[in-house]
Motif scaffolding. Structure first.
Motif, PDB file in Angstrom:
ATOM      1  N   ASP A   1      19.738  34.323 -16.124  1.00  0.00           N
ATOM      2  CA  ASP A   1      19.213  32.957 -16.233  1.00  0.00           C
ATOM      3  C   ASP A   1      19.313  32.601 -17.730  1.00  0.00           C
ATOM      4  O   ASP A   1      19.665  33.426 -18.548  1.00  0.00           O
ATOM      5  CB  ASP A   1      17.754  32.919 -15.751  1.00  0.00           C
ATOM      6  CG  ASP A   1      16.915  34.054 -16.347  1.00  0.00           C
ATOM      7  OD1 ASP A   1      17.394  35.203 -16.345  1.00  0.00           O
ATOM      8  OD2 ASP A   1      15.803  33.801 -16.824  1.00  0.00           O
TER       9      ASP A   1
ATOM     10  N   LYS B   1      18.769  39.064 -17.112  1.00  0.00           N
ATOM     11  CA  LYS B   1      18.623  37.803 -17.857  1.00  0.00           C
ATOM     12  C   LYS B   1      19.847  36.901 -17.715  1.00  0.00           C
ATOM     13  O   LYS B   1      20.309  36.296 -18.683  1.00  0.00           O
ATOM     14  CB  LYS B   1      18.304  38.095 -19.339  1.00  0.00           C
ATOM     15  CG  LYS B   1      17.136  39.085 -19.470  1.00  0.00           C
ATOM     16  CD  LYS B   1      16.740  39.373 -20.890  1.00  0.00           C
ATOM     17  CE  LYS B   1      15.824  40.594 -20.911  1.00  0.00           C
ATOM     18  NZ  LYS B   1      15.410  40.993 -22.247  1.00  0.00           N
TER      19      LYS B   1
ATOM     20  N   GLY C   1      13.891  46.945 -23.899  1.00  0.00           N
ATOM     21  CA  GLY C   1      13.946  45.486 -23.859  1.00  0.00           C
ATOM     22  C   GLY C   1      15.044  44.944 -22.960  1.00  0.00           C
ATOM     23  O   GLY C   1      15.115  43.747 -22.706  1.00  0.00           O
TER      24      GLY C   1
ATOM     25  N   GLY D   1      15.268  45.319 -19.885  1.00  0.00           N
ATOM     26  CA  GLY D   1      14.673  44.874 -18.632  1.00  0.00           C
ATOM     27  C   GLY D   1      14.605  45.995 -17.603  1.00  0.00           C
ATOM     28  O   GLY D   1      14.506  45.747 -16.396  1.00  0.00           O
ATOM     29  N   LYS D   2      14.645  47.232 -18.077  1.00  0.00           N
ATOM     30  CA  LYS D   2      14.660  48.400 -17.175  1.00  0.00           C
ATOM     31  C   LYS D   2      13.446  48.438 -16.248  1.00  0.00           C
ATOM     32  O   LYS D   2      13.596  48.529 -15.033  1.00  0.00           O
ATOM     33  CB  LYS D   2      14.632  49.669 -18.029  1.00  0.00           C
ATOM     34  CG  LYS D   2      15.823  50.571 -17.841  1.00  0.00           C
ATOM     35  CD  LYS D   2      15.730  51.827 -18.676  1.00  0.00           C
ATOM     36  CE  LYS D   2      15.348  51.658 -20.103  1.00  0.00           C
ATOM     37  NZ  LYS D   2      14.056  51.475 -20.536  1.00  0.00           N
ATOM     38  N   THR D   3      12.260  48.394 -16.865  1.00  0.00           N
ATOM     39  CA  THR D   3      11.035  48.545 -16.069  1.00  0.00           C
ATOM     40  C   THR D   3      10.918  47.410 -15.045  1.00  0.00           C
ATOM     41  O   THR D   3      10.623  47.652 -13.873  1.00  0.00           O
ATOM     42  CB  THR D   3       9.810  48.586 -17.005  1.00  0.00           C
ATOM     43  OG1 THR D   3      10.038  49.627 -17.959  1.00  0.00           O
ATOM     44  CG2 THR D   3       8.531  48.878 -16.256  1.00  0.00           C
ATOM     45  N   THR D   4      11.178  46.199 -15.490  1.00  0.00           N
ATOM     46  CA  THR D   4      11.140  45.046 -14.583  1.00  0.00           C
ATOM     47  C   THR D   4      12.143  45.248 -13.441  1.00  0.00           C
ATOM     48  O   THR D   4      11.842  45.007 -12.275  1.00  0.00           O
ATOM     49  CB  THR D   4      11.518  43.759 -15.371  1.00  0.00           C
ATOM     50  OG1 THR D   4      10.741  43.707 -16.554  1.00  0.00           O
ATOM     51  CG2 THR D   4      11.307  42.521 -14.551  1.00  0.00           C
TER      52      THR D   4
HETATM   53  P1  GDP Z   1      12.533  47.620 -20.784  1.00  0.00           P
HETATM   54  O1  GDP Z   1      12.048  47.860 -22.189  1.00  0.00           O
HETATM   55  O2  GDP Z   1      13.999  47.801 -20.688  1.00  0.00           O
HETATM   56  O3  GDP Z   1      11.790  48.369 -19.755  1.00  0.00           O
HETATM   57  O4  GDP Z   1      12.327  46.049 -20.519  1.00  0.00           O
HETATM   58  P2  GDP Z   1      11.233  45.256 -19.695  1.00  0.00           P
HETATM   59  O5  GDP Z   1      11.348  45.490 -18.242  1.00  0.00           O
HETATM   60  O6  GDP Z   1       9.880  45.488 -20.301  1.00  0.00           O
HETATM   61  O7  GDP Z   1      11.697  43.749 -19.966  1.00  0.00           O
HETATM   62  C1  GDP Z   1      11.740  43.166 -21.247  1.00  0.00           C
HETATM   63  C2  GDP Z   1      11.478  41.663 -21.108  1.00  0.00           C
HETATM   64  O8  GDP Z   1      12.544  41.050 -20.428  1.00  0.00           O
HETATM   65  C3  GDP Z   1      10.227  41.343 -20.309  1.00  0.00           C
HETATM   66  O9  GDP Z   1       9.566  40.268 -20.938  1.00  0.00           O
HETATM   67  C4  GDP Z   1      10.767  40.941 -18.946  1.00  0.00           C
HETATM   68  O10 GDP Z   1       9.913  40.046 -18.263  1.00  0.00           O
HETATM   69  C5  GDP Z   1      12.069  40.285 -19.324  1.00  0.00           C
HETATM   70  N1  GDP Z   1      13.087  40.306 -18.248  1.00  0.00           N
HETATM   71  C6  GDP Z   1      13.540  41.343 -17.524  1.00  0.00           C
HETATM   72  N2  GDP Z   1      14.515  40.963 -16.666  1.00  0.00           N
HETATM   73  C7  GDP Z   1      14.674  39.621 -16.825  1.00  0.00           C
HETATM   74  C8  GDP Z   1      15.541  38.632 -16.236  1.00  0.00           C
HETATM   75  O11 GDP Z   1      16.383  38.883 -15.365  1.00  0.00           O
HETATM   76  N3  GDP Z   1      15.398  37.348 -16.698  1.00  0.00           N
HETATM   77  C9  GDP Z   1      14.487  37.016 -17.667  1.00  0.00           C
HETATM   78  N4  GDP Z   1      14.422  35.739 -18.052  1.00  0.00           N
HETATM   79  N5  GDP Z   1      13.682  37.916 -18.245  1.00  0.00           N
HETATM   80  C10 GDP Z   1      13.758  39.201 -17.833  1.00  0.00           C
END
Ligand code: GDP
Length: 296
Positions: free
Chosen positions: A251, A249, A111, A113-116
């Motif tokens: 923002d 995040k 959660g 934001g790794k994948t993103t």
């Molecule tokens: P992971 O579990 O670490 O791979 O996390 P994800 O990449 O799935 O991201 C988790 C949530 O955070 C998703 O809904 C993304 O769209 C959101 N997210 C990731 N980076 C950012 C960011 O810089 N800003 C915002 N507002 N949301 C983000």
């Protein structure tokens, strides 16, 4: 407390001090106490704040300042340089080179934001003329591969993963090998997260790192995690050789202190910040402009 608020409070504390006719020990202490409170409320960890306060007091020796010097300016500069120092671990992060294969591994909690961020990082470098590729070694979270695949397809970045293989090490090695053969110069490995720091997660991270020998491990941290930032970053650093941090995040209701804490805990620089969900909402992190903005 969001970044802009922190900056505003520090600036106000300095302004209040300049309204005082004589800046003595008491006025300086009041100003520093207010700044300390503001930093703590922005989730900078307590030991860091205490260190900063004592450093400023060492720099600003009121008795030695000749009359007529702009004391407020000197204090302001001391705060600026201390904040910069906290954000600059003194050595730059590994920078991938074009036409030479580099492996960059992403780690962080689920959660965060790794994948993103993997895709954002790939996309950023693709625009600069690199040939990136994405490997999904996250076999823990259902849907992780689909998410990476979707993002990668949108950005036209080659990807590798599996719906059936459950061994993340095997996938990581296969993906890295394949993209090395295809002459990709930036091979990005996305690893599993967990909801909290767990021994199994750290063991898996260690194994993936050992098998793929990354040139850089990037720790991805959600800026809204608050005072937990220091401990979390330190726990990751103790398991794998974290060499850079990306704060996501920023923002919304982002707190700035997490960035300072993560740098202190990992002794690694913040290289980018995420400022939204979209691929291009991603900024290079520069210490001085960041602190200038912070202090208004
Ligand atoms: P992971 O579990 O670490 O791979 O996390 P994800 O990449 O799935 O991201 C988790 C949530 O955070 C998703 O809904 C993304 O769209 C959101 N997210 C990731 N980076 C950012 C960011 O810089 N800003 C915002 N507002 N949301 C983000």
């Amino acid at each position: 407390m969001v970044l802009a608020e922190l900056g505003g409070r520090i600036t106000r504390a300095l302004q209040q001090m300049s309204n005082v006719t004589i800046i003595d020990e008491k006025a300086l202490n009041e100003c520093l106490n207010e700044i300390t409170r503001a930093l703590l409320q922005s989730d900078v960890s307590f030991p860091l704040v205490r260190e900063m306060q004592s450093n400023i007091k060492k720099i600003v020796n009121l008795e030695e300042l000749a009359a007529g010097h702009n004391k407020r300016r000197i204090i302001e500069q001391a705060i600026f340089s201390e904040l910069c120092k906290m954000l600059d671990p003194g050595k730059p992060a590994f920078a991938p080179k074009k036409a030479k294969p580099s492996v960059v591994m992403f780690v962080g909690l689920q959660g965060a934001g790794k994948t993103t961020t993997c895709t954002k990082y790939a996309y950023y470098h693709q625009k600069k003329g690199y040939k990136p590729a994405l490997v999904c070694a996250d076999t823990f979270r259902a849907g992780a591969f689909d998410q990476l695949k979707q993002n990668a397809t949108k950005a036209r970045i080659p990807f590798y993963g599996s719906y059936t293989e459950s061994d993340p090490v095997k996938i990581a090695v296969e993906g890295v090998d394949r993209f090395k053969k295809e002459n990709c110069d930036l091979i990005i490995v996305d690893t599993s997260g967990r909801h909290k720091q767990e021994a199994t997660l750290f063991e898996e991270m260690r194994q993936v790192a050992e098998a793929t020998k990354p040139d850089l491990v990037i720790f991805v941290m959600d800026s809204s995690i608050g005072q937990a930032a220091f401990d979390q970053a330190q726990a990751f650093k103790q398991s794998v050789a974290v060499g850079a941090v990306i704060i996501t995040k920023m923002d919304g209701h982002a707190k700035g202190g997490g960035a300072l804490s993560a740098v202190a805990a990992t002794k690694s620089p913040v290289i980018f910040i995420g400022t939204g969900e979209h691929m291009d909402e991603f900024e290079v992190f520069d210490v001085k402009p960041f602190v200038s903005r912070l202090l208004g």
